[in-house]
Design a protein around this motif. Structure first.
Motif, PDB file in Angstrom:
ATOM      1  N   SER B  91       0.804  -1.162  -0.036  1.00 41.42           N
ATOM      2  CA  SER B  91       0.115  -0.346  -0.531  1.00 41.42           C
ATOM      3  C   SER B  91       1.071   1.099  -0.074  1.00 41.42           C
ATOM      4  O   SER B  91       0.469   2.563  -0.367  1.00 41.42           O
ATOM      5  CB  SER B  91      -1.659  -0.461   1.465  1.00 41.42           C
ATOM      6  OG  SER B  91      -0.562   0.607   2.139  1.00 41.42           O
ATOM      7  N   ILE B  92       1.790   1.385   0.931  1.00 43.97           N
ATOM      8  CA  ILE B  92       2.627   2.079   1.068  1.00 43.97           C
ATOM      9  C   ILE B  92       3.452   1.986  -1.264  1.00 43.97           C
ATOM     10  O   ILE B  92       4.123   3.932  -0.999  1.00 43.97           O
ATOM     11  CB  ILE B  92       3.912   2.083   1.713  1.00 43.97           C
ATOM     12  CG1 ILE B  92       3.582   2.241   2.989  1.00 43.97           C
ATOM     13  CG2 ILE B  92       5.605   3.135   1.615  1.00 43.97           C
ATOM     14  CD1 ILE B  92       4.082   1.909   4.803  1.00 43.97           C
ATOM     15  N   ALA B 151      -2.752  -0.277 -10.850  1.00 41.22           N
ATOM     16  CA  ALA B 151      -3.309  -0.754  -8.975  1.00 41.22           C
ATOM     17  C   ALA B 151      -3.621  -1.981  -8.852  1.00 41.22           C
ATOM     18  O   ALA B 151      -2.538  -3.247  -9.076  1.00 41.22           O
ATOM     19  CB  ALA B 151      -3.167  -0.340  -8.036  1.00 41.22           C
ATOM     20  N   ALA B 152      -4.857  -2.258  -9.516  1.00 39.21           N
ATOM     21  CA  ALA B 152      -5.442  -3.202  -9.544  1.00 39.21           C
ATOM     22  C   ALA B 152      -5.248  -4.081 -10.482  1.00 39.21           C
ATOM     23  O   ALA B 152      -4.920  -5.821  -9.641  1.00 39.21           O
ATOM     24  CB  ALA B 152      -7.039  -2.823  -9.779  1.00 39.21           C
ATOM     25  N   MET B 161      -2.337 -11.449  -6.086  1.00 39.32           N
ATOM     26  CA  MET B 161      -2.725 -11.189  -4.555  1.00 39.32           C
ATOM     27  C   MET B 161      -4.624 -11.540  -4.762  1.00 39.32           C
ATOM     28  O   MET B 161      -5.287 -11.319  -5.684  1.00 39.32           O
ATOM     29  CB  MET B 161      -2.984  -9.777  -4.305  1.00 39.32           C
ATOM     30  CG  MET B 161      -1.445  -8.996  -3.531  1.00 39.32           C
ATOM     31  SD  MET B 161      -1.545  -7.211  -3.173  1.00 39.32           S
ATOM     32  CE  MET B 161      -0.309  -6.987  -1.858  1.00 39.32           C
ATOM     33  N   SER B 162      -5.037 -11.508  -3.358  1.00 39.62           N
ATOM     34  CA  SER B 162      -6.326 -12.016  -3.507  1.00 39.62           C
ATOM     35  C   SER B 162      -6.982 -10.561  -2.759  1.00 39.62           C
ATOM     36  O   SER B 162      -6.331  -9.231  -2.926  1.00 39.62           O
ATOM     37  CB  SER B 162      -6.602 -12.748  -2.125  1.00 39.62           C
ATOM     38  OG  SER B 162      -6.580 -11.790  -1.158  1.00 39.62           O
ATOM     39  N   ALA B 167      -7.421  -4.984  -1.547  1.00 39.11           N
ATOM     40  CA  ALA B 167      -8.549  -4.535  -0.689  1.00 39.11           C
ATOM     41  C   ALA B 167      -7.600  -3.420  -0.377  1.00 39.11           C
ATOM     42  O   ALA B 167      -7.987  -2.217   0.416  1.00 39.11           O
ATOM     43  CB  ALA B 167      -9.936  -5.203  -0.360  1.00 39.11           C
ATOM     44  N   GLU B 168      -7.218  -4.424   1.094  1.00 42.39           N
ATOM     45  CA  GLU B 168      -6.108  -3.601   2.229  1.00 42.39           C
ATOM     46  C   GLU B 168      -5.482  -2.802   1.738  1.00 42.39           C
ATOM     47  O   GLU B 168      -5.038  -1.656   2.134  1.00 42.39           O
ATOM     48  CB  GLU B 168      -5.422  -4.711   3.095  1.00 42.39           C
ATOM     49  CG  GLU B 168      -6.713  -5.596   3.851  1.00 42.39           C
ATOM     50  CD  GLU B 168      -5.912  -6.882   5.087  1.00 42.39           C
ATOM     51  OE1 GLU B 168      -4.766  -7.126   4.275  1.00 42.39           O
ATOM     52  OE2 GLU B 168      -6.334  -7.221   4.993  1.00 42.39           O
ATOM     53  N   ALA B 169      -4.822  -3.380   0.684  1.00 39.78           N
ATOM     54  CA  ALA B 169      -3.312  -2.517  -0.129  1.00 39.78           C
ATOM     55  C   ALA B 169      -4.133  -1.231  -0.319  1.00 39.78           C
ATOM     56  O   ALA B 169      -3.540  -0.091  -0.297  1.00 39.78           O
ATOM     57  CB  ALA B 169      -2.582  -3.171  -0.831  1.00 39.78           C
TER      58      ALA B 169
END
Lengths: 412, 195
Positions: B91-92, B151-152, B161-162, B167-169
């Motif tokens: 995410s960063i 990004a998605a 990624m799941s 979603a968290e990222a």
């Protein structure tokens, strides 16, 4: 015109199913619905194209340089001068980020909470008694329990941990590692304020330099940091006695004997008995590591020397000795023929200490290492940096380097 | 650990490898050593994600990796443990990318560079030609995606990624991830069909 079969998954749903795996119903639908099957095939083709996209991972050299640069950037800011009285060094300690790693040393008996397999979990084996308004969060894993304390006082009891298990209390500026003890930790505004050992014995290792042993009944607080020392308040000791704490030998280097410093006041609240005060500071482990590194280098063991200098550099924080240690670590790596690591170490040194009196010499050495690695542009840049050095030997080396680069490029 | 230049970790008792959470907590306490270990563990993933930024050359990517880990160190005190450290670091990295391509001028420059870079792709074998062609078109298509869709796509399709992790990222609901991924795939599929 497109038509959507009522049984067709909504478009984002098909994308989700593709990414997370199709269930039986979707697979069945794909067999019966040409439109969805075609869409599925296109998504699949796209995913395959994505996997085929070219990617060049970081080379080992670049990775090491990048790592060293990142670590240097977040490390304590450099000090320009190596000189200065020892008092100034201790004064600097007050500004140094303090890390406290406390490890139980003695084999004191205590009641273990829980038993059996569940009780061997470090997180489960720690019991936290929060004081009023204490603010903390549990983090970490089952084998590496962490309490992140932001504010207030918590009393923590940690039973004996299995081998390999850890438990720590972390504040914004400190870390207390325990193994089978009962103690209080207080944080104020996310800063470690005090540690009081109720049972057990702990070694307190502030980042960079001093380590202190706390016995049960002793307290560590930050009040004396402004006076450049860690304070230990010990109940029952003679107030006039300034005694040395004898720390456990550290894992990597043997600490020299402690150096008693100034006394500190008791920071306990009402009702506490008048304590006897004793303050001690462990000997300079940074200097010990540096000295051993120097001995190793002098005795022809540059590999070991590089590790010891590295340890000294990392433990030194803002201690001026960090600059020397970083430089000699790079030199040692070079002598140990660890070329990639030596390049990264010189790169890191020059990044961190651009104004060092050794910058020219380091630039010249890095230039030669880059030259050997075939990086002529990089080498030329470093030789140019060294060409104006005050030391004739360095200037000559830089000139020779520039000539070698020119020759390698096919020049005269 | 292999390849370490500077052995920053302070002497510690026991030979236990700290978990990622512990390393972040140590970063919060100011330990550069902990950041070094986090770098060792996660730099490859971060580098891979950032390498998918169209038009970014190797130097740009290294700069972005460096910015990401420095931001990891800076933000460590705010890490609340609700997501995995790996996801938090991603995410960063995504936020670092957002800042990097914020200006439209830079965005256009990246797009142009992406086209030039993709033109340099050459098949090693004749039967690779179609795959290289697709990768080339995909590269160009990614340059046209919005940041969110890019990004998605990178996180879900390239990094595997799941939906929950992505979603968290990205700090969005999981449904938003699937919608963005769907839109990204549609755009990219259109690009792949173009001649």
């Amino acid at each position: 015109m497109k038509t959507v079969n009522s049984a067709c998954p909504e478009p984002p749903e098909l994308d989700r199913v593709f990414s997370e795996g199709a269930d039986e119903a979707v697979e069945d639908h794909l067999r019966r619905c040409p439109r969805c099957a075609a869409e599925w095939a296109e998504i699949k083709k796209l995913a395959a194209a994505g996997r085929d996209m070219p990617y060049s991972p970081l080379s080992e050299d670049r990775r090491e340089i990048l790592r060293a640069s990142i670590v240097a950037r977040v490390s304590a800011p450099p000090r320009k001068s190596l000189a200065g009285p020892r008092a100034a060094v201790w004064a600097a300690a007050a500004a140094v980020l303090v890390l406290v790693a406390a490890a139980v040393i003695a084999r004191f008996g205590f009641e273990s909470r829980g038993s059996g397999a569940a009780a061997r979990n470090s997180a489960a084996n720690a019991t936290v008694f929060p004081g009023k308004d204490a603010s903390f969060t549990r983090l970490g894993s089952s084998t590496d329990g962490i309490i992140r304390l932001a504010e207030g006082t918590i009393t923590v009891e940690v039973a004996a941990l299995a081998k390999g298990e850890r438990f720590r209390v972390v504040t914004g500026d400190a870390e207390v590692e325990v193994r089978g003890t009962l103690f209080d930790v207080t944080a104020v505004s996310d800063r470690l304020d005090s540690v009081r050992v109720i049972r057990g014995r702990v070694e307190v290792r502030p980042a960079g330099r001093t380590a202190t042993v706390l016995d049960h009944g002793q307290r560590w607080n930050t009040a004396a940091l402004s006076r450049s020392a860690q304070a230990i308040v010990e109940d029952g000791a003679d107030q006039d006695q300034e005694d040395e704490e004898v720390p456990e030998a550290s894992d990597v280097i043997e600490a020299a004997a402690g150096t008693p410093l100034t006394a500190a006041q008791n920071g306990t609240g009402p009702g506490a008995s008048q304590p006897q005060v004793r303050v001690s500071m462990q000997s300079n482990t940074v200097e010990a590591a540096f000295e051993k590194g120097w001995q190793a280098l002098s005795s022809g063991d540059p590999g070991r020397a590089s590790g010891l200098f590295g340890l000294a550099a990392s433990a030194a924080g803002s201690d001026p000795l960090a600059e020397d240690a970083s430089y000699w670590m790079a030199v040692s790596l070079g002598r140990a023929a660890e070329k990639a690591k030596a390049r990264a170490a010189f790169f890191s040194f020059l990044n961190r200490y651009p104004d060092s009196v050794r910058a020219g010499e380091a630039s010249a050495m890095l230039g030669w290492l880059l030259f050997e690695a075939g990086d002529l542009d990089g080498a030329a840049g470093r030789f140019n940096d060294a060409a104006g050095d005050k030391v004739q030997r360095v200037r000559e080396s830089a000139r020779a380097g520039l000539e070698a680069v020119a020759k390698a490029r096919g020049g005269p | 650990m292999k390849g370490k230049v500077i052995s920053f970790p302070a002497p510690e008792r026991g030979a236990v490898e700290p978990g990622d959470d512990a390393l972040v907590a140590s970063c919060a306490a100011g330990r550069a050593a902990a950041l070094g270990t986090l770098f060792d563990r996660h730099h490859a993933m971060v580098h891979r994600v950032l390498s998918r930024l169209p038009g970014a050359d190797a130097g740009d990517v290294e700069d972005l990796v460096q910015q990401t880990f420095i931001e990891v160190h800076r933000s460590a005190r705010r890490f609340d443990g609700r997501s995995a450290v790996r996801t938090w670091i991603v995410s960063i990295a995504i936020n670092v990318v957002r800042h990097h391509v914020r200006s439209e001028a830079r965005r256009r420059a990246l797009e142009n560079a992406a086209v030039q870079a993709s033109a340099a792709l050459t098949p090693e074998r004749p039967d690779d030609a179609e795959r290289v062609h697709l990768a080339d078109r995909l590269w160009k298509g990614m340059a046209k995606l919005s940041q969110d869709r890019w990004a998605a796509f990178v996180l879900c399709d390239l990094e595997g990624m799941s939906g929950v992790e992505a979603a968290e990222a990205l700090d969005v609901p999981e449904g938003t991830v699937w919608r963005r991924l769907h839109e990204a795939r549609n755009k990219l599929r259109e690009t792949l069909k173009e001649e």
